[in-house]
Every structure is written in structure tokens, then in C-alpha cells.
Design a protein around this motif. Sequence first.
Motif, mmCIF file in Angstrom:
data_model
loop_
_atom_site.group_PDB
_atom_site.id
_atom_site.type_symbol
_atom_site.label_atom_id
_atom_site.label_comp_id
_atom_site.label_asym_id
_atom_site.label_seq_id
_atom_site.Cartn_x
_atom_site.Cartn_y
_atom_site.Cartn_z
ATOM 1 N N SER A 171 0.927 -1.266 0.114
ATOM 2 C CA SER A 171 -0.044 0.097 -0.024
ATOM 3 C C SER A 171 0.945 1.366 -0.099
ATOM 4 O O SER A 171 2.153 1.102 0.062
ATOM 5 C CB SER A 171 -0.839 0.080 1.212
ATOM 6 O OG SER A 171 -0.189 0.096 2.371
ATOM 7 N N VAL A 172 0.175 2.527 -0.099
ATOM 8 C CA VAL A 172 0.997 3.786 -0.376
ATOM 9 C C VAL A 172 -0.064 4.450 0.743
ATOM 10 O O VAL A 172 -1.264 4.544 0.598
ATOM 11 C CB VAL A 172 1.030 4.217 -1.702
ATOM 12 C CG1 VAL A 172 1.677 5.660 -1.568
ATOM 13 C CG2 VAL A 172 1.960 3.361 -2.426
ATOM 14 N N SER A 173 0.733 5.329 1.450
ATOM 15 C CA SER A 173 -0.036 6.115 2.631
ATOM 16 C C SER A 173 0.161 7.736 2.096
ATOM 17 O O SER A 173 1.288 8.099 1.829
ATOM 18 C CB SER A 173 0.418 5.883 3.951
ATOM 19 O OG SER A 173 0.081 4.543 4.534
ATOM 20 N N LEU A 174 -1.102 8.326 2.016
ATOM 21 C CA LEU A 174 -0.905 9.768 1.962
ATOM 22 C C LEU A 174 -0.889 10.445 3.285
ATOM 23 O O LEU A 174 -1.807 10.354 4.056
ATOM 24 C CB LEU A 174 -2.022 10.259 1.051
ATOM 25 C CG LEU A 174 -2.142 11.552 0.621
ATOM 26 C CD1 LEU A 174 -0.967 12.185 -0.227
ATOM 27 C CD2 LEU A 174 -3.583 11.833 0.002
ATOM 28 N N VAL A 175 0.241 11.060 3.535
ATOM 29 C CA VAL A 175 0.595 11.608 4.955
ATOM 30 C C VAL A 175 0.441 13.346 4.777
ATOM 31 O O VAL A 175 0.841 13.586 3.979
ATOM 32 C CB VAL A 175 1.765 11.197 5.442
ATOM 33 C CG1 VAL A 175 2.137 11.810 6.742
ATOM 34 C CG2 VAL A 175 1.699 9.840 5.556
ATOM 35 N N ASP A 176 -0.331 13.934 5.644
ATOM 36 C CA ASP A 176 -0.320 15.485 6.059
ATOM 37 C C ASP A 176 0.902 15.556 7.125
ATOM 38 O O ASP A 176 0.656 15.491 8.041
ATOM 39 C CB ASP A 176 -1.511 15.821 6.263
ATOM 40 C CG ASP A 176 -1.637 17.103 6.448
ATOM 41 O OD1 ASP A 176 -0.524 17.871 6.541
ATOM 42 O OD2 ASP A 176 -2.726 17.877 6.376
ATOM 43 N N PRO A 177 2.074 15.986 6.633
ATOM 44 C CA PRO A 177 3.048 16.192 7.818
ATOM 45 C C PRO A 177 2.577 17.382 8.630
ATOM 46 O O PRO A 177 3.199 17.612 9.679
ATOM 47 C CB PRO A 177 4.221 16.466 7.069
ATOM 48 C CG PRO A 177 3.823 16.924 5.585
ATOM 49 C CD PRO A 177 2.622 16.253 5.331
ATOM 50 N N ARG A 178 1.822 18.330 8.152
ATOM 51 C CA ARG A 178 1.497 19.587 9.043
ATOM 52 C C ARG A 178 0.683 19.184 10.179
ATOM 53 O O ARG A 178 0.674 19.543 11.413
ATOM 54 C CB ARG A 178 0.838 20.577 8.021
ATOM 55 C CG ARG A 178 1.831 21.244 7.144
ATOM 56 C CD ARG A 178 1.348 22.299 6.370
ATOM 57 N NE ARG A 178 2.096 22.825 5.365
ATOM 58 C CZ ARG A 178 1.734 22.375 4.059
ATOM 59 N NH1 ARG A 178 0.701 21.897 3.754
ATOM 60 N NH2 ARG A 178 2.570 23.088 3.063
ATOM 61 N N ILE A 191 -1.847 6.973 -8.759
ATOM 62 C CA ILE A 191 -2.589 7.449 -7.531
ATOM 63 C C ILE A 191 -2.749 9.036 -7.938
ATOM 64 O O ILE A 191 -1.961 9.532 -8.068
ATOM 65 C CB ILE A 191 -1.894 7.237 -6.137
ATOM 66 C CG1 ILE A 191 -1.816 5.749 -5.933
ATOM 67 C CG2 ILE A 191 -2.899 7.860 -5.150
ATOM 68 C CD1 ILE A 191 -0.926 5.279 -4.782
ATOM 69 N N ARG A 192 -4.294 9.394 -7.478
ATOM 70 C CA ARG A 192 -4.424 10.959 -7.653
ATOM 71 C C ARG A 192 -4.173 11.432 -5.933
ATOM 72 O O ARG A 192 -5.330 11.123 -5.232
ATOM 73 C CB ARG A 192 -5.796 11.162 -8.109
ATOM 74 C CG ARG A 192 -5.691 11.005 -9.649
ATOM 75 C CD ARG A 192 -5.156 12.159 -10.365
ATOM 76 N NE ARG A 192 -5.617 13.479 -9.829
ATOM 77 C CZ ARG A 192 -5.057 14.779 -10.209
ATOM 78 N NH1 ARG A 192 -3.717 14.729 -10.813
ATOM 79 N NH2 ARG A 192 -5.522 15.706 -9.604
ATOM 80 N N PRO A 193 -3.326 11.700 -5.699
ATOM 81 C CA PRO A 193 -3.010 12.503 -4.222
ATOM 82 C C PRO A 193 -4.356 13.456 -3.587
ATOM 83 O O PRO A 193 -4.634 13.409 -2.630
ATOM 84 C CB PRO A 193 -1.765 12.944 -3.945
ATOM 85 C CG PRO A 193 -0.960 12.325 -5.075
ATOM 86 C CD PRO A 193 -1.994 12.134 -6.225
ATOM 87 N N GLY A 202 0.346 15.897 10.989
ATOM 88 C CA GLY A 202 0.810 14.594 11.704
ATOM 89 C C GLY A 202 -0.040 13.471 11.586
ATOM 90 O O GLY A 202 -0.127 12.528 12.430
ATOM 91 N N THR A 203 -1.057 13.441 10.368
ATOM 92 C CA THR A 203 -1.844 12.464 10.219
ATOM 93 C C THR A 203 -1.700 11.827 8.716
ATOM 94 O O THR A 203 -1.313 12.212 7.731
ATOM 95 C CB THR A 203 -3.267 12.941 10.375
ATOM 96 O OG1 THR A 203 -3.339 13.793 9.358
ATOM 97 C CG2 THR A 203 -3.502 13.663 11.700
ATOM 98 N N VAL A 204 -2.228 10.458 8.778
ATOM 99 C CA VAL A 204 -2.313 9.776 7.643
ATOM 100 C C VAL A 204 -3.669 9.945 7.124
ATOM 101 O O VAL A 204 -4.726 10.058 7.570
ATOM 102 C CB VAL A 204 -2.402 8.075 7.724
ATOM 103 C CG1 VAL A 204 -2.370 7.423 6.514
ATOM 104 C CG2 VAL A 204 -0.734 7.814 8.345
ATOM 105 N N VAL A 205 -3.762 10.862 5.944
ATOM 106 C CA VAL A 205 -4.909 11.312 5.235
ATOM 107 C C VAL A 205 -5.761 9.952 4.587
ATOM 108 O O VAL A 205 -6.986 9.805 4.880
ATOM 109 C CB VAL A 205 -4.799 12.162 4.054
ATOM 110 C CG1 VAL A 205 -5.885 12.477 3.248
ATOM 111 C CG2 VAL A 205 -3.898 13.527 4.723
ATOM 112 N N ARG A 206 -5.336 9.060 4.055
ATOM 113 C CA ARG A 206 -5.532 7.785 3.465
ATOM 114 C C ARG A 206 -4.425 6.698 2.933
ATOM 115 O O ARG A 206 -3.485 7.089 2.825
ATOM 116 C CB ARG A 206 -6.766 8.019 2.190
ATOM 117 C CG ARG A 206 -5.803 8.547 0.928
ATOM 118 C CD ARG A 206 -7.188 8.942 -0.017
ATOM 119 N NE ARG A 206 -6.410 9.506 -1.307
ATOM 120 C CZ ARG A 206 -6.446 9.051 -2.404
ATOM 121 N NH1 ARG A 206 -7.171 7.825 -2.656
ATOM 122 N NH2 ARG A 206 -6.092 9.819 -3.409
#
Length: 89
Positions: free
Chosen positions: A19-26, A70-72, A28-32
Motif C-alpha cells: 500500500s501507499v499512505s498519503l500523509v499530511d506532515p503539518r 494514484i491521484r493524491p 501529523g496524520t495519515v489522510v488515506r
Amino acid sequence: MAADPCSGRVLVANRLAASVSLVDPRAGTVVRTVTSQAYPNHVEVGEGGTAYVVDKSGHGPAGEDGITRIRPDAGHAPRPGKSGPRPGC
């Protein structure tokens, strides 16, 4: 791992989880997390924001590796007041 310069989000290949995780570093969460082919390895984000993930499984019909697209920014509204290389950026 690769970063989307428009959204600032980071795409992280989870090699053993396929899998590939889309992370919001600001935040600090995994978006999906998106399912990819086996053993995702390299991630690149193109100008239009589409990410391309190369798997190193060799499970193709002739033993080749595969690619997952993937469309981020899919499903996310444009950020107000932002402009850049693509709409909503």
C-alpha cells in the motif's frame, strides 16, 4: 517516498503491506492509504499531481514489475487563495 509540491502531502510506500499512505506532515496524520501492487518501492509525483508507484514484485505476465497510479488530491477541495502549477494549488 515523494512529496506533492502543491498540497505538501507526502506519499509513503508501505513495502510489506502492499500500500501507499498519503500523509499530511503539518497535521501529523495519515489522510488515506491506497492499496498498490505487491512490494511498492519507488514513488514519483508528476506535474499534474498524479503519483506513480513502481512495485518490485515481478508478478507481471512476463515477470515484469508493475505501476500503480494514484491521484493524491482526489476528493479534496482546492485550498483557498492558492495558485501554482495546477488548479487549486
